[in-house]
Structure formats: C-alpha cells, structure tokens
Design a protein around this motif. Structure first.
Motif, PDB file in Angstrom:
ATOM      1  N   ARG A   6       0.842  -1.187   0.000  1.00 16.79           N
ATOM      2  CA  ARG A   6       0.000   0.000   0.000  1.00 16.79           C
ATOM      3  C   ARG A   6       0.879   1.239   0.000  1.00 16.79           C
ATOM      4  O   ARG A   6       1.982   1.228   0.536  1.00 16.79           O
ATOM      5  N   CYS A 169       6.521   0.097  14.424  1.00 13.09           N
ATOM      6  CA  CYS A 169       5.855  -1.217  14.461  1.00 13.09           C
ATOM      7  C   CYS A 169       4.848  -1.418  13.327  1.00 13.09           C
ATOM      8  O   CYS A 169       4.264  -0.455  12.827  1.00 13.09           O
ATOM      9  N   PHE A 171       1.207  -3.519  11.771  1.00 14.35           N
ATOM     10  CA  PHE A 171      -0.144  -3.699  12.307  1.00 14.35           C
ATOM     11  C   PHE A 171      -0.412  -5.120  12.779  1.00 14.35           C
ATOM     12  O   PHE A 171      -1.350  -5.362  13.541  1.00 14.35           O
ATOM     13  N   ASN A 172       0.385  -6.103  12.317  1.00 19.31           N
ATOM     14  CA  ASN A 172      -0.114  -7.477  12.459  1.00 19.31           C
ATOM     15  C   ASN A 172       0.118  -8.111  13.830  1.00 19.31           C
ATOM     16  O   ASN A 172      -0.544  -9.085  14.162  1.00 19.31           O
ATOM     17  N   LYS A 195       6.702   4.201  17.970  1.00 16.37           N
ATOM     18  CA  LYS A 195       5.621   4.559  17.045  1.00 16.37           C
ATOM     19  C   LYS A 195       4.898   3.277  16.652  1.00 16.37           C
ATOM     20  O   LYS A 195       5.353   2.529  15.785  1.00 16.37           O
ATOM     21  N   GLU A 198      -0.211   2.966  12.949  1.00  9.39           N
ATOM     22  CA  GLU A 198      -1.373   3.881  13.009  1.00  9.39           C
ATOM     23  C   GLU A 198      -2.674   3.113  12.794  1.00  9.39           C
ATOM     24  O   GLU A 198      -3.756   3.638  13.004  1.00  9.39           O
ATOM     25  N   ARG A 199      -2.546   1.832  12.401  1.00 11.10           N
ATOM     26  CA  ARG A 199      -3.756   1.062  12.140  1.00 11.10           C
ATOM     27  C   ARG A 199      -4.258   0.319  13.383  1.00 11.10           C
ATOM     28  O   ARG A 199      -5.386  -0.153  13.406  1.00 11.10           O
ATOM     29  N   VAL A 246       9.904  -3.096  12.231  1.00 10.50           N
ATOM     30  CA  VAL A 246       9.282  -4.326  11.738  1.00 10.50           C
ATOM     31  C   VAL A 246       8.134  -3.902  10.837  1.00 10.50           C
ATOM     32  O   VAL A 246       7.290  -3.092  11.235  1.00 10.50           O
ATOM     33  N   GLY A 247       8.088  -4.448   9.616  1.00  8.03           N
ATOM     34  CA  GLY A 247       7.008  -4.094   8.701  1.00  8.03           C
ATOM     35  C   GLY A 247       7.319  -4.538   7.286  1.00  8.03           C
ATOM     36  O   GLY A 247       8.044  -5.518   7.075  1.00  8.03           O
ATOM     37  N   SER A 248       6.790  -3.799   6.336  1.00  6.83           N
ATOM     38  CA  SER A 248       6.905  -4.225   4.933  1.00  6.83           C
ATOM     39  C   SER A 248       8.263  -3.866   4.335  1.00  6.83           C
ATOM     40  O   SER A 248       9.018  -3.059   4.893  1.00  6.83           O
ATOM     41  N   ASN A 269      13.231  -5.696  10.146  1.00 13.25           N
ATOM     42  CA  ASN A 269      12.607  -6.993   9.801  1.00 13.25           C
ATOM     43  C   ASN A 269      11.500  -6.743   8.800  1.00 13.25           C
ATOM     44  O   ASN A 269      10.603  -5.938   9.069  1.00 13.25           O
ATOM     45  N   MET A 270      11.544  -7.449   7.671  1.00 14.42           N
ATOM     46  CA  MET A 270      10.602  -7.112   6.593  1.00 14.42           C
ATOM     47  C   MET A 270       9.761  -8.318   6.176  1.00 14.42           C
ATOM     48  O   MET A 270       9.517  -9.217   6.954  1.00 14.42           O
ATOM     49  N   CYS A 303       4.058 -12.721   9.430  1.00 14.69           N
ATOM     50  CA  CYS A 303       5.266 -12.761   8.604  1.00 14.69           C
ATOM     51  C   CYS A 303       5.845 -14.170   8.569  1.00 14.69           C
ATOM     52  O   CYS A 303       6.677 -14.478   7.729  1.00 14.69           O
ATOM     53  N   GLU A 403       4.286 -10.988  -1.616  1.00 13.93           N
ATOM     54  CA  GLU A 403       3.786 -11.464  -0.326  1.00 13.93           C
ATOM     55  C   GLU A 403       2.283 -11.133  -0.290  1.00 13.93           C
ATOM     56  O   GLU A 403       1.902  -9.962  -0.266  1.00 13.93           O
ATOM     57  N   PHE A 470      15.135 -13.766  16.725  1.00 16.12           N
ATOM     58  CA  PHE A 470      14.276 -13.921  15.546  1.00 16.12           C
ATOM     59  C   PHE A 470      15.172 -13.684  14.328  1.00 16.12           C
ATOM     60  O   PHE A 470      15.494 -12.549  13.994  1.00 16.12           O
TER      61      PHE A 470
END
Ligand code: NAD
Length: 518
Positions: A6, A169, A171-172, A195, A198-199, A246-248, A269-270, A303, A403, A470
C-alpha cells in the motif's frame, strides 16, 4: 503489475466504511501523561469486521514529536544510571500487570486488528515472554574480562546503553512487536520513542498504562503516532541512536537506508514468503493440519505464515485432503466464539489479496478453493476473505512473487527434495521455512542446504522463543543484529573496553614511542 505494498497516503477506496467526528481519540504518551494531540490531521481507525470507526489516531505534530524525544533524552540521564536490578523490578511488575490484563489487551487487538481472541492472546503472550526474558539481563548484559593480559594489566568490557532508541511497528502483531522492542531497550538502560502502527495503536497504549502502574519513571518510553512524517522524524533526529523496525519491504528498506545515512544503528525486519516442503513419508494427517493452520491462521497476516506448500512426489495426491481441511475453517468476526479466521486489516488489503488471486488464475494457477466471495452474514461490511488454495503455482506468477498477506495458500509441485530446495533458495526472502518428513537424513539435508533464517522440522511456524533471536535472513532482514535474545541486547548496547594498569613498586622509567604490544 500489482503494486508491492500500500502507498502511504491510502485513498479510502471503500464505501462500506463509516466516518465519524465524534469517535474517541487515541492519545499521545509523553512524559508519562496521556495527552490529546493538537494536530488537525487524523487517521480513522476502523474495526475490520464492521468497518465502523473505533478511534481517531493523530498524525503527531513536529512540536509534539520534539517534546516526546526531549522527554526520552531527559529521562535517559537518570534511567541509564539505575541499576540493572532496579530495572528488572520494573519488568517483573510489568510482566505481572500484562498477565493480569491480557484479556483486555487481546480484546482491544481483536477490535482494532481483527484477529480472533485466542490468537490475540497468543500475540500478548509472545510479548510477555520477551519481558520475562529481559529479567535475565543481570547475566546477559555481562561483558568480558581477562586478568593479567600483560604484566599488572587487566581488560574488561562493559555493555553500555546507547541513549534514546526508537521503535516503528507493523499492524499485524500490535502487542508482540512493541514488546520485542521496549523491554529490551529499557533493561539495557536506554529510553525509547515508540511509534506503533497507526492502524492499531491501542495495545501499545494499554501497555503504557501498565508502565505507569508499574511505576516506570516518566519519559523512559514516549509514544507518538503517525505515518511517514513521524518515520522521517525518527530517521533524522540527532538524539535517536538506534531504530528497530518491523514491517513491509518498502518501509523497511527506506528506514534502513535513511537511518543508516544519519549514522544510526538500524535493525529492519521485513516481508516474507515462507515455504513448506512436504515429503511423501510425512505423517499425512498431522502435516496437513499444521499447514492449513499456519497458512490460514490470523487470516494469513503473519510474517511467518506458510504461504507456499511444495508437495514432493506422491504427496501431490494429498491436495483434496488439504482443501477439505481448509474448508472446515470458520470465518467470522474475531470475537465470535468458534471463529478460526477473522477479517483482514482493511478493504484495501482485501482488494489487493483478491487481485493477486485473480492474477494467479490468469497466469495459469488453478483455484481449488475460492474464498473470494465469502459472505459473513452477521458482518456484511467486514473485510473477510475465506480460505483460498491455488495449485499449479509457478515461480513467475505474481501470486508467488508477491507477499499476499492473506488466507491464500499457493501449492507447487516438485519431483525431489533437491528440486524443492532450489525453489526456496531462489526466492529472495529468507524469513522462515519448514519441512515435513519422517526421515532424519532428509531433514538434515534440508537444514544444511536451505537458505532461510528460521527452520522448522515438522514445525510449521518456527518462531524462536526469546532466549534465542528472531533470525530471518536475506530479503527479510536488513542489519546484522536480530530482535530479542542475546542479539537483541547487543543491538541495544555498545561496548566499552577498559585496559587498566595497577603496578606496585617500580613504575615506567622511560618514555616509549613504539606502538605498545604489552
Ligand atoms: P508497513 O510497512 O505498512 O508499516 C509498518 C510501519 O512502517 C508502520 O508504523 C507504518 O506507519 C510505517 N510505514 C509504512 N509505510 C511506510 C513508508 N513507505 N515509509 C515510511 N514508513 C512507513 O507494514 P504493515 O503492513 O503494518 O505490516 C505487515 C508487513 O510487516 C508484512 O510485510 C509482514 O511480513 C511484515 N512483518 C515482518 C515481520 C518480521 O519479523 N519479519 C514481523 C511482522 C510483520
């Protein structure tokens, strides 16, 4: 070509969503206080099962972000001087409080993120385990020493805090991922600017209430909200010494590069594409249950979800059983009893999943279980996608290259273990992988030859417990120190090495100008 992720400014594409000017607002957490943002820019946060507004999340103003980082900086002076035992006491209190409020935090996660209550419990529990592990810091933060490295000379090294650190961070995992970050940063003597996504920032805010209740001094953690403005602020701010992300992929690469350019330590971490190999000698019933659980759980938004299953040889005959098991899963709002799969995070995420399934079919995959048109009677406006299985997937299909991050399992075939390994090792990601077999030497060959950071043998989601780290690799991770475990503490510390000479009697009698070799 379907865009990878997105974009930051999401157009609200879906007319199912409600809007509200009266929804409660999410606060900032600055200097131990929950404060209203003065911003005029807000993001509506919708319950993924209903698309009703739950809360409005502020895009924090620069002045407020400055106040938050200033608070971290001021708190660092005294926090970094507390003893490790004092910090452990706070973490022990925090652990007990999170356990007490686990159901409340899980309920918030289900409302904001959509996952089932049982899965949300797991999200919190995985975070608690990191808090527990942080209490081993008295041992884990020990440096090294060597007595008499030269005559009357000793060397010791200490693991010292860095200063103000920051966490960004996804959302998942709204509880687990912040808890990967701030407990370890704090136990090592740092302060942290956090942070959350925001979701779904609600879990972080509940954790901050517990930090206050545990008596953690104001300013040790501050929380801001936002998207790219707050991320840029973090990447550029001179007081911030290290960033955990951590995210996309898009965001992770950007933050890694921008943070590093500004001299910061960054761990990023992606994304992932986790393959499971099924050999025909595997226990069929257990293996198929594990694969369906790991691919469809959390509606595929993990992930470490298994998103690709490579059936080797005779196990290719197991597809009808795989489909049957997926069909049995119940799709509903996450708080409804008996739900296996909740909604995905947003209408946009749902659309992206549907587009990738459609693209796969157009490119030659077969949809043997189609969850695209699922109707959940009680929640007609939710972002639901039912379990979906594509077979005959090839490496050049978009549904394989991207993904998907939804409840979609891509099934591929291979004649041999070697052929299956080639597929995995040619994929750019290296987060996790698994093999299902009853043959020890095949399992051993897999461990030796597969190029991925976290490997399961008859274990579908091999996320290491916090005494390990991890360890996603290749395209799934940028940086050299991983989250939590010993590596996590190394990330949040810098080493000071002290060489000392205490000699009795005759001192040094002549100036030596050569390089000392002791
Ligand atoms: P995301 O990248 O959209 O958001 C993560 C954070 O980055 C958010 O705080 C967001 O505000 C910010 N952000 C988003 N886009 C940005 C941009 N272009 N520039 C700067 N900041 C940006 O990720 P998400 O959708 O929230 O999370 C899902 C992704 O996270 C998946 O790809 C998943 O695989 C990955 N993930 C990885 C791990 C891991 O340990 N490897 C764990 C959980 C999730």
């Amino acid at each position: 070509m379907i865009p990878l992720h997105r974009t930051l400014v999401q157009p609200l594409v879906n007319n199912l969503r409600t809007y509200s000017n009266v929804a409660p607002t999410t606060k900032l957490f600055i200097d131990g206080q929950f404060v209203d943002s003065k911003t005029s820019n807000w993001v509506d946060l919708h319950n993924p099962a209903t698309n009703e507004v739950v809360t409005k999340v502020p895009l924090t103003t620069t002045k407020e972000m400055e106040a938050a980082v200033e608070s971290c900086k001021n708190a660092y002076d005294s926090w970094s001087k507390t003893t490790v035992l004092t910090r452990q006491q706070y973490m022990l209190k925090l652990q007990a409080l999170i356990k007490r409020d686990m159901k409340k935090i899980a309920a918030n996660i289900t409302t904001e993120q959509g996952k089932t209550l049982a899965d949300a419990d797991g999200d919190v529990m995985r975070g608690i385990q990191v808090v527990e592990h942080s209490c081993a810091a008295g041992t884990l933060l020990q440096g090294e020493s060597l007595q008499n490295i030269a005559k009357d000379m000793d060397i010791v090294s200490y693991k010292c805090p860095l200063g103000v650190t920051a966490g960004i961070c996804p959302f998942n995992f709204p509880a687990m991922v912040p808890l990967w970050m701030f407990p370890l940063a704090l136990i090592a003597g740092n302060t942290m600017l956090l942070k959350p996504s925001e979701r779904d920032p609600g879990a972080t805010m509940l954790l901050m209430e517990l930090m206050n209740e545990a008596g953690v001094p104001p300013g040790v953690v501050n929380v801001i909200h936002g998207t790219h403005n707050s991320v840029d602020f973090i990447c550029d701010h001179e007081y911030i010494k290290a960033i955990s992300f951590v995210g996309s992929d898009n965001a992770g690469k950007y933050i890694y590069e921008r943070g590093a350019r500004n001299g910061k330590r960054v761990q990023s971490n992606m994304g992932a594409k986790n393959h499971a190999i099924v050999l025909p000698d595997a226990d069929k019933e257990t293996t198929l249950n594990q694969i369906i659980g790991a691919s469809m759980g959390a509606a595929g938004q993990r992930c470490m979800a298994i998103s690709v299953c490579i059936l080797v040889g005779e196990s290719q005959k197991w597809i009808p059983d795989l489909v049957k098991k997926a069909q049995e899963l119940k799709v509903n709002a996450g708080h409804e009893p008996g739900t296996d799969l909740g909604p995905v995070i947003s209408p946009l995420a749902k659309q992206r999943i549907l587009d990738l399934v459609e693209a796969g079919i157009k490119q030659g995959a077969k949809c043997v279980l189609d969850g695209r048109n699922i109707k959940v009677e009680k929640y007609p406006n939710g972002n639901f996608v039912g379990p979906t299985i594509l077979t005959d997937v090839k490496v050049d299909h978009d549904c394989y290259k991207e993904e998907i991050f939804g409840p979609v399992l891509s099934v591929m075939s291979a004649d041999t273990l070697e052929d299956a390994l080639k597929i995995i090792n040619s994929n750019p990601y290296g987060n996790g992988t698994a093999i299902f077999t009853s043959n020890g030497s095949s399992a051993r060959q897999f461990v030796d030859e597969v190029d991925a950071g976290q490997i399961g043998i008859n274990v579908p989601i091999p996320v290491p417990l916090p005494m390990f780290s991890f360890t996603g690799s290749r395209g799934s991770h940028h940086g050299d120190l991983h989250f939590y475990g010993k590596q996590g503490l190394n990330f949040y510390t810098q080493t000071k090495t002290i060489t000392s000479l205490w000699r009795k009697g005759q001192g040094i009698t002549k100036a030596s100008v050569s390089m000392p070799v002791h």
